[in-house]
Design a protein around this motif. Structure first.
Motif, PDB file in Angstrom:
ATOM      1  N   UNK A  59      56.338  42.055  39.547  1.00 16.24           N
ATOM      2  CA  UNK A  59      56.690  41.035  40.535  1.00 16.24           C
ATOM      3  C   UNK A  59      57.057  41.686  41.865  1.00 16.24           C
ATOM      4  N   UNK A  60      56.373  41.273  42.915  1.00 18.01           N
ATOM      5  CA  UNK A  60      56.598  41.833  44.243  1.00 18.01           C
ATOM      6  C   UNK A  60      55.705  43.008  44.580  1.00 18.01           C
ATOM      7  N   UNK A  61      54.917  43.466  43.614  1.00 19.54           N
ATOM      8  CA  UNK A  61      54.027  44.604  43.825  1.00 19.54           C
ATOM      9  C   UNK A  61      53.035  44.298  44.947  1.00 19.54           C
ATOM     10  N   UNK A  62      52.794  45.272  45.813  1.00 22.78           N
ATOM     11  CA  UNK A  62      51.849  45.087  46.913  1.00 22.78           C
ATOM     12  C   UNK A  62      50.421  44.963  46.398  1.00 22.78           C
ATOM     13  N   UNK A  63      49.628  44.131  47.065  1.00 22.07           N
ATOM     14  CA  UNK A  63      48.218  43.944  46.746  1.00 22.07           C
ATOM     15  C   UNK A  63      47.408  44.415  47.952  1.00 22.07           C
ATOM     16  N   UNK A  64      46.342  45.158  47.685  1.00 18.92           N
ATOM     17  CA  UNK A  64      45.489  45.711  48.737  1.00 18.92           C
ATOM     18  C   UNK A  64      44.041  45.277  48.538  1.00 18.92           C
ATOM     19  N   UNK A  65      43.254  45.404  49.594  1.00 14.16           N
ATOM     20  CA  UNK A  65      41.809  45.270  49.496  1.00 14.16           C
ATOM     21  C   UNK A  65      41.291  46.672  49.186  1.00 14.16           C
ATOM     22  N   UNK A  66      40.961  46.929  47.927  1.00 11.56           N
ATOM     23  CA  UNK A  66      40.615  48.245  47.384  1.00 11.56           C
ATOM     24  C   UNK A  66      41.873  49.112  47.291  1.00 11.56           C
ATOM     25  N   UNK A  67      41.818  50.137  46.458  1.00  6.64           N
ATOM     26  CA  UNK A  67      42.960  51.021  46.270  1.00  6.64           C
ATOM     27  C   UNK A  67      43.243  51.793  47.555  1.00  6.64           C
ATOM     28  N   UNK A  68      44.531  51.971  47.901  1.00  4.11           N
ATOM     29  CA  UNK A  68      44.830  52.831  49.052  1.00  4.11           C
ATOM     30  C   UNK A  68      44.480  54.276  48.705  1.00  4.11           C
ATOM     31  N   UNK A 123      35.722  39.328  43.150  1.00  6.93           N
ATOM     32  CA  UNK A 123      35.951  38.650  41.871  1.00  6.93           C
ATOM     33  C   UNK A 123      36.830  39.431  40.900  1.00  6.93           C
ATOM     34  N   UNK A 124      37.156  40.671  41.223  1.00  7.91           N
ATOM     35  CA  UNK A 124      37.899  41.487  40.277  1.00  7.91           C
ATOM     36  C   UNK A 124      39.109  42.144  40.893  1.00  7.91           C
ATOM     37  N   UNK A 125      39.845  42.825  40.031  1.00  2.00           N
ATOM     38  CA  UNK A 125      41.034  43.528  40.482  1.00  2.00           C
ATOM     39  C   UNK A 125      41.248  44.797  39.688  1.00  2.00           C
ATOM     40  N   UNK A 126      42.190  45.604  40.151  1.00  2.00           N
ATOM     41  CA  UNK A 126      42.486  46.871  39.487  1.00  2.00           C
ATOM     42  C   UNK A 126      43.941  47.239  39.748  1.00  2.00           C
ATOM     43  N   UNK A 127      44.633  47.614  38.688  1.00  2.00           N
ATOM     44  CA  UNK A 127      46.037  48.019  38.779  1.00  2.00           C
ATOM     45  C   UNK A 127      46.114  49.515  39.044  1.00  2.00           C
ATOM     46  N   UNK A 149      50.696  49.516  42.433  1.00  2.00           N
ATOM     47  CA  UNK A 149      50.074  48.530  43.320  1.00  2.00           C
ATOM     48  C   UNK A 149      48.952  47.832  42.564  1.00  2.00           C
ATOM     49  N   UNK A 150      48.403  46.817  43.157  1.00  2.00           N
ATOM     50  CA  UNK A 150      47.237  46.107  42.614  1.00  2.00           C
ATOM     51  C   UNK A 150      46.253  45.975  43.753  1.00  2.00           C
ATOM     52  N   UNK A 151      44.958  45.993  43.429  1.00  2.45           N
ATOM     53  CA  UNK A 151      43.977  45.799  44.495  1.00  2.45           C
ATOM     54  C   UNK A 151      42.901  44.815  44.074  1.00  2.45           C
ATOM     55  N   UNK A 152      42.320  44.175  45.056  1.00  2.00           N
ATOM     56  CA  UNK A 152      41.139  43.350  44.854  1.00  2.00           C
ATOM     57  C   UNK A 152      39.932  44.256  44.998  1.00  2.00           C
ATOM     58  N   UNK A 153      38.964  44.114  44.115  1.00  2.00           N
ATOM     59  CA  UNK A 153      37.782  44.966  44.154  1.00  2.00           C
ATOM     60  C   UNK A 153      36.653  44.320  43.365  1.00  2.00           C
ATOM     61  N   UNK A 154      35.448  44.661  43.700  1.00  4.69           N
ATOM     62  CA  UNK A 154      34.302  44.236  42.902  1.00  4.69           C
ATOM     63  C   UNK A 154      33.861  45.332  41.952  1.00  4.69           C
ATOM     64  N   UNK A 156      35.997  47.157  39.481  1.00  3.46           N
ATOM     65  CA  UNK A 156      37.138  47.588  38.675  1.00  3.46           C
ATOM     66  C   UNK A 156      36.695  48.477  37.522  1.00  3.46           C
ATOM     67  N   UNK A 157      37.564  49.392  37.111  1.00  2.00           N
ATOM     68  CA  UNK A 157      37.277  50.231  35.943  1.00  2.00           C
ATOM     69  C   UNK A 157      37.121  49.336  34.718  1.00  2.00           C
ATOM     70  N   UNK A 158      37.939  48.270  34.661  1.00  2.00           N
ATOM     71  CA  UNK A 158      37.899  47.316  33.553  1.00  2.00           C
ATOM     72  C   UNK A 158      37.327  45.995  34.076  1.00  2.00           C
TER      73      UNK A 158
END
Length: 188
Positions: A59-68, A123-127, A149-154, A156-158
């Motif tokens: 909760x509160x974790x930053x979300x990015x467009x792709x991993x920093x 459509x996907x994400x990655x922690x 962090x979490x990121x939005x990505x197309x 993802x490893x999973x």
């Protein structure tokens, strides 16, 4: 469209009345799975993602467009937080269609990425997380996960980590209707 006694969700995008112009959207954040790395497969067991301290720390974790380029730390937090496109506001463990997942709500506050989510260009994400790797039951296993962090990505490893934007408007896509019907039949 929502079914009783079902885990199926249509599009979960909704307006955020607290941050003008932002949206809330639900997503699988991480799940019990087998991940492929250059040095082999690593397992994420249920006990690693169902841990209460892990769930609370999302909760509160930053979300990015792709991993920093680097993991978030006290030294770069201010700079990276300015590049963040939102945050995780809630997370819980769920069983969805036989998969154990951490299901969460993202607050997205970047207009171009809101449009990309709504139009399924993302459509996907990655922690991004730290973990201890141990051998458990003959498998290389990730335990003691510490989310960063979490990121939005197309990419993802999973591929099972996905954003729930399964319909546009009132029209349900064929693949989503099939999943919904399977869920209804399985729940009876």
């Amino acid at each position: 469209m929502r079914f009783l006694n079902s885990n199926f969700l249509g599009s979960t995008i909704r307006e955020d009345s607290g941050v003008n112009g932002a949206i809330f959207v639900d997503s699988i954040l991480i799940r019990e799975s087998e991940l492929e790395y250059n040095n082999g497969t690593q397992s994420i067991p249920l006990e690693s993602i169902a841990d209460e301290s892990f769930l609370n720390s999302l909760k509160g974790l930053l979300v990015f467009n792709e991993h920093p380029a680097e993991m978030v730390s006290v030294d770069n937090f201010n700079a990276l937080s300015r590049k963040s496109i939102g945050s995780i506001v809630d997370a819980e463990i769920r069983n969805m269609n036989g998969d154990n997942v951490v299901y969460g709500t993202l607050r997205i506050a970047d207009t171009s990425l809101i449009d990309d989510i709504k139009n399924k260009r993302i459509t996907g994400g990655s922690m991004g997380y730290y973990a201890d790797n141990i051998m458990q039951n003959g498998k290389n296993t990730q335990v003691h996960l510490k989310p960063n962090h979490f990121c939005l990505t197309n990419n993802p490893r999973d591929r099972g980590v996905k954003i729930f934007n399964s319909n546009k408007g009132d029209k349900m896509e064929k693949q989503d209707l099939v999943l919904a019907m399977q869920e209804v039949l399985n729940s009876q």
